[in-house]
Design a protein around this motif. Structure first.
Motif, PDB file in Angstrom:
ATOM      1  N   VAL A  43       0.819  -1.217   0.000  1.00  0.00           N
ATOM      2  CA  VAL A  43       0.000   0.000   0.000  1.00  0.00           C
ATOM      3  C   VAL A  43       0.850   1.263   0.000  1.00  0.00           C
ATOM      4  CG1 VAL A  43      -2.016  -1.059   1.078  1.00  0.00           C
ATOM      5  CG2 VAL A  43      -0.205  -0.119   2.533  1.00  0.00           C
ATOM      6  N   GLY A  44       2.157   1.152  -0.202  1.00  0.00           N
ATOM      7  CA  GLY A  44       2.993   2.336  -0.227  1.00  0.00           C
ATOM      8  C   GLY A  44       4.455   1.982  -0.415  1.00  0.00           C
ATOM      9  N   VAL A  45       5.257   2.995  -0.680  1.00  0.00           N
ATOM     10  CA  VAL A  45       6.703   2.859  -0.776  1.00  0.00           C
ATOM     11  C   VAL A  45       7.325   3.985   0.028  1.00  0.00           C
ATOM     12  CG1 VAL A  45       8.716   2.845  -2.304  1.00  0.00           C
ATOM     13  CG2 VAL A  45       6.573   1.823  -3.081  1.00  0.00           C
ATOM     14  N   THR A  46       8.218   3.642   0.957  1.00  0.00           N
ATOM     15  CA  THR A  46       8.833   4.662   1.810  1.00  0.00           C
ATOM     16  C   THR A  46      10.148   5.143   1.207  1.00  0.00           C
ATOM     17  OG1 THR A  46      10.011   3.013   3.116  1.00  0.00           O
ATOM     18  CG2 THR A  46       7.803   3.605   3.844  1.00  0.00           C
ATOM     19  N   LEU A  47      10.723   6.191   1.798  1.00  0.00           N
ATOM     20  CA  LEU A  47      11.958   6.764   1.297  1.00  0.00           C
ATOM     21  C   LEU A  47      13.123   5.791   1.378  1.00  0.00           C
ATOM     22  CD1 LEU A  47      11.744  10.390   2.748  1.00  0.00           C
ATOM     23  CD2 LEU A  47      11.326   9.649   0.402  1.00  0.00           C
ATOM     24  N   ASP A  48      13.105   4.891   2.349  1.00  0.00           N
ATOM     25  CA  ASP A  48      14.203   3.929   2.476  1.00  0.00           C
ATOM     26  C   ASP A  48      13.983   2.694   1.618  1.00  0.00           C
ATOM     27  OD1 ASP A  48      12.233   2.567   3.792  1.00  0.00           O
ATOM     28  OD2 ASP A  48      13.251   2.472   5.718  1.00  0.00           O
ATOM     29  N   GLY A  49      12.934   2.706   0.784  1.00  0.00           N
ATOM     30  CA  GLY A  49      12.708   1.608  -0.148  1.00  0.00           C
ATOM     31  C   GLY A  49      11.874   0.469   0.389  1.00  0.00           C
ATOM     32  N   THR A  50      11.468   0.516   1.656  1.00  0.00           N
ATOM     33  CA  THR A  50      10.634  -0.545   2.198  1.00  0.00           C
ATOM     34  C   THR A  50       9.199  -0.390   1.700  1.00  0.00           C
ATOM     35  OG1 THR A  50      10.183   0.728   4.205  1.00  0.00           O
ATOM     36  CG2 THR A  50      12.051  -0.796   4.252  1.00  0.00           C
ATOM     37  N   ALA A  86     -14.205   3.532 -10.695  1.00  0.00           N
ATOM     38  CA  ALA A  86     -15.646   3.667 -10.907  1.00  0.00           C
ATOM     39  C   ALA A  86     -16.437   2.797  -9.943  1.00  0.00           C
ATOM     40  CB  ALA A  86     -15.993   3.302 -12.349  1.00  0.00           C
ATOM     41  N   ALA A  87     -15.809   1.714  -9.454  1.00  0.00           N
ATOM     42  CA  ALA A  87     -16.480   0.819  -8.515  1.00  0.00           C
ATOM     43  C   ALA A  87     -16.407   1.325  -7.082  1.00  0.00           C
ATOM     44  CB  ALA A  87     -15.867  -0.579  -8.600  1.00  0.00           C
ATOM     45  N   GLY A  88     -15.786   2.495  -6.880  1.00  0.00           N
ATOM     46  CA  GLY A  88     -15.739   3.090  -5.549  1.00  0.00           C
ATOM     47  C   GLY A  88     -14.508   2.731  -4.743  1.00  0.00           C
ATOM     48  N   PHE A  89     -13.519   2.111  -5.377  1.00  0.00           N
ATOM     49  CA  PHE A  89     -12.275   1.781  -4.689  1.00  0.00           C
ATOM     50  C   PHE A  89     -11.314   2.969  -4.741  1.00  0.00           C
ATOM     51  CE2 PHE A  89     -14.083  -2.289  -4.915  1.00  0.00           C
ATOM     52  CZ  PHE A  89     -13.344  -3.197  -4.173  1.00  0.00           C
ATOM     53  N   SER A  90     -10.571   3.162  -3.673  1.00  0.00           N
ATOM     54  CA  SER A  90      -9.587   4.246  -3.600  1.00  0.00           C
ATOM     55  C   SER A  90      -8.184   3.681  -3.757  1.00  0.00           C
ATOM     56  CB  SER A  90      -9.687   4.972  -2.257  1.00  0.00           C
ATOM     57  OG  SER A  90     -10.967   5.532  -2.088  1.00  0.00           O
ATOM     58  N   SER A  91      -7.382   4.330  -4.590  1.00  0.00           N
ATOM     59  CA  SER A  91      -6.022   3.868  -4.833  1.00  0.00           C
ATOM     60  C   SER A  91      -5.173   3.995  -3.575  1.00  0.00           C
ATOM     61  CB  SER A  91      -5.390   4.679  -5.969  1.00  0.00           C
ATOM     62  OG  SER A  91      -4.034   4.328  -6.139  1.00  0.00           O
ATOM     63  N   ARG A  92      -4.438   2.934  -3.231  1.00  0.00           N
ATOM     64  CA  ARG A  92      -3.501   2.968  -2.116  1.00  0.00           C
ATOM     65  C   ARG A  92      -2.063   3.101  -2.592  1.00  0.00           C
ATOM     66  NH1 ARG A  92      -5.053   1.202   2.881  1.00  0.00           N
ATOM     67  NH2 ARG A  92      -3.059   2.172   3.407  1.00  0.00           N
ATOM     68  N   LEU A  93      -1.747   2.462  -3.730  1.00  0.00           N
ATOM     69  CA  LEU A  93      -0.392   2.535  -4.286  1.00  0.00           C
ATOM     70  C   LEU A  93      -0.473   2.364  -5.794  1.00  0.00           C
ATOM     71  CD1 LEU A  93       2.717   2.566  -4.131  1.00  0.00           C
ATOM     72  CD2 LEU A  93       2.637   0.099  -3.728  1.00  0.00           C
ATOM     73  N   ARG A  94       0.189   3.262  -6.497  1.00  0.00           N
ATOM     74  CA  ARG A  94       0.320   3.142  -7.947  1.00  0.00           C
ATOM     75  C   ARG A  94       1.762   3.510  -8.288  1.00  0.00           C
ATOM     76  NH1 ARG A  94      -4.074   5.023 -12.500  1.00  0.00           N
ATOM     77  NH2 ARG A  94      -2.867   4.421 -14.340  1.00  0.00           N
ATOM     78  N   GLY A  99      10.283   2.711  -9.224  1.00  0.00           N
ATOM     79  CA  GLY A  99       9.495   3.496  -8.283  1.00  0.00           C
ATOM     80  C   GLY A  99       8.763   2.635  -7.276  1.00  0.00           C
ATOM     81  N   CYS A 100       8.520   1.360  -7.652  1.00  0.00           N
ATOM     82  CA  CYS A 100       7.893   0.417  -6.719  1.00  0.00           C
ATOM     83  C   CYS A 100       8.923  -0.215  -5.787  1.00  0.00           C
ATOM     84  CB  CYS A 100       7.199  -0.706  -7.491  1.00  0.00           C
ATOM     85  SG  CYS A 100       5.857  -0.190  -8.573  1.00  0.00           S
TER      86      CYS A 100
END
Length: 306
Positions: A43-50, A86-94, A99-100
């Motif tokens: 659900v995310g990427v931090t500055l230290d790459g974790t 459109a189905a009402g889902f919110s993006s957590r990580l793209r 970058g991933c």
């Protein structure tokens, strides 16, 4: 024409359909459904790459698709991302590739293995999203080989166990059959191939005296193309120390090389043998099935000799 992959996911106390719009020509290559389970979702990427993750629990639907033809990863993901929103889902990580988190991120994902799903480490996109009530998640990986696009969709539906239906899916009996059964075509198109008929027990690197279809075809290919080279790369599951696993994996590759050279007469200069240990899994080492898949030898096509 857009293929619609339909899965029912629970939204709060009700059950709502999440319909994903896939690019035209998408062909389902494999499908897995678990009535109740758990899966980590980045659900995310931090500055230290974790990579922060959440543990999502519920019914799990996993599908992989192949899209024939030249299509960018951006074009592959676009209609899917739109239908998720459109189905009402919110993006957590793209994110994309480095970058991933690049190599480490890719191999932290539990994906359907090749040839059903292919991921180019230099060209993949990832998307994870969460339902409005927070109970359900969907994650998507898109990538491509030299000729085809690939899409991997995982859905975790919290709450009540949902029913699952896939529209325009092939017969289940065919789902475990590779779309391209020709070893050499896969090698040239994807640049590498797992030699699936080379089976190893944990800690073993011996190959019984028998005929191996993949090695037979490789030997014929190398004999007909003396300027071609391949690298055989051995892999292990994650049992035991890394340095021991690297040695075992190299012995597995050397055993396959020995068959090619001694039994089939392939030139030694055309075949390298290396070992990666457990550093490049294609499945989770937490299950017996995953460990079995990770014990393998892959053939990698190298640039032609001048």
């Amino acid at each position: 024409m857009i293929l619609r992959a339909l899965a029912l996911v629970s939204i709060g106390s009700s059950v709502q359909a999440l319909t994903l719009d896939l690019p035209a020509g998408a062909e389902l290559t494999r499908e897995v459904f678990v009535e109740s389970g758990a899966r980590t979702v980045p659900v995310g990427v931090t500055l230290d790459g974790t990579t922060p993750t959440v543990l999502a629990k519920g019914a799990i639907s996993i599908q992989s698709f192949r899209i024939a033809g030249q299509t960018s990863t951006t074009d592959l993901l676009a209609p899917i991302a739109t239908s998720i929103e459109a189905a009402g889902f919110s993006s957590r990580l793209r994110c994309e590739t480095q970058g991933c988190g690049g190599f480490d991120f890719r191999f932290s994902l539990e994906l359907i293995p090749p040839p059903h799903m292919f991921v180019d480490l230099a060209d993949f996109l990832f998307l994870s999203a969460q339902s409005a009530d927070g109970d359900s998640y969907v994650s998507v990986v898109v990538s491509r080989s030299a000729t085809d696009g690939y899409v991997h969709v995982s859905r975790i539906a919290g709450g009540e166990s949902p029913e699952l239906e896939t529209i325009a899916a092939p017969d289940p009996a065919v789902q475990d059959t590779p779309q391209d059964t020709d070893v050499i075509a896969q090698l040239e198109n994807a640049g590498h191939i797992v030699l699936e008929d080379l089976i190893f027990d944990t800690g073993s690197y011996n190959l019984p005296e028998e005929t191996y279809e993949t090695l037979t075809k490789l030997s014929a290919y190398l004999g007909a193309n003396p300027n071609r080279q391949i690298a055989l790369v051995g892999h292990t599951d994650a049992s035991g120390p890394l340095e021991i696993n690297i040695a075992i994996s190299r012995r597995r590759a050397e055993a396959a090389r020995e068959v090619l050279v001694s039994r089939y007469g392939v030139s030694q200069s055309q075949v390298e043998a290396e070992g990666m240990g457990y550093l490049a899994p294609r499945a989770s080492n937490l299950t017996e099935e995953g460990r079995n898949l990770n014990r393998r030898v892959e053939a990698i096509l190298l640039p032609a000799n001048p």
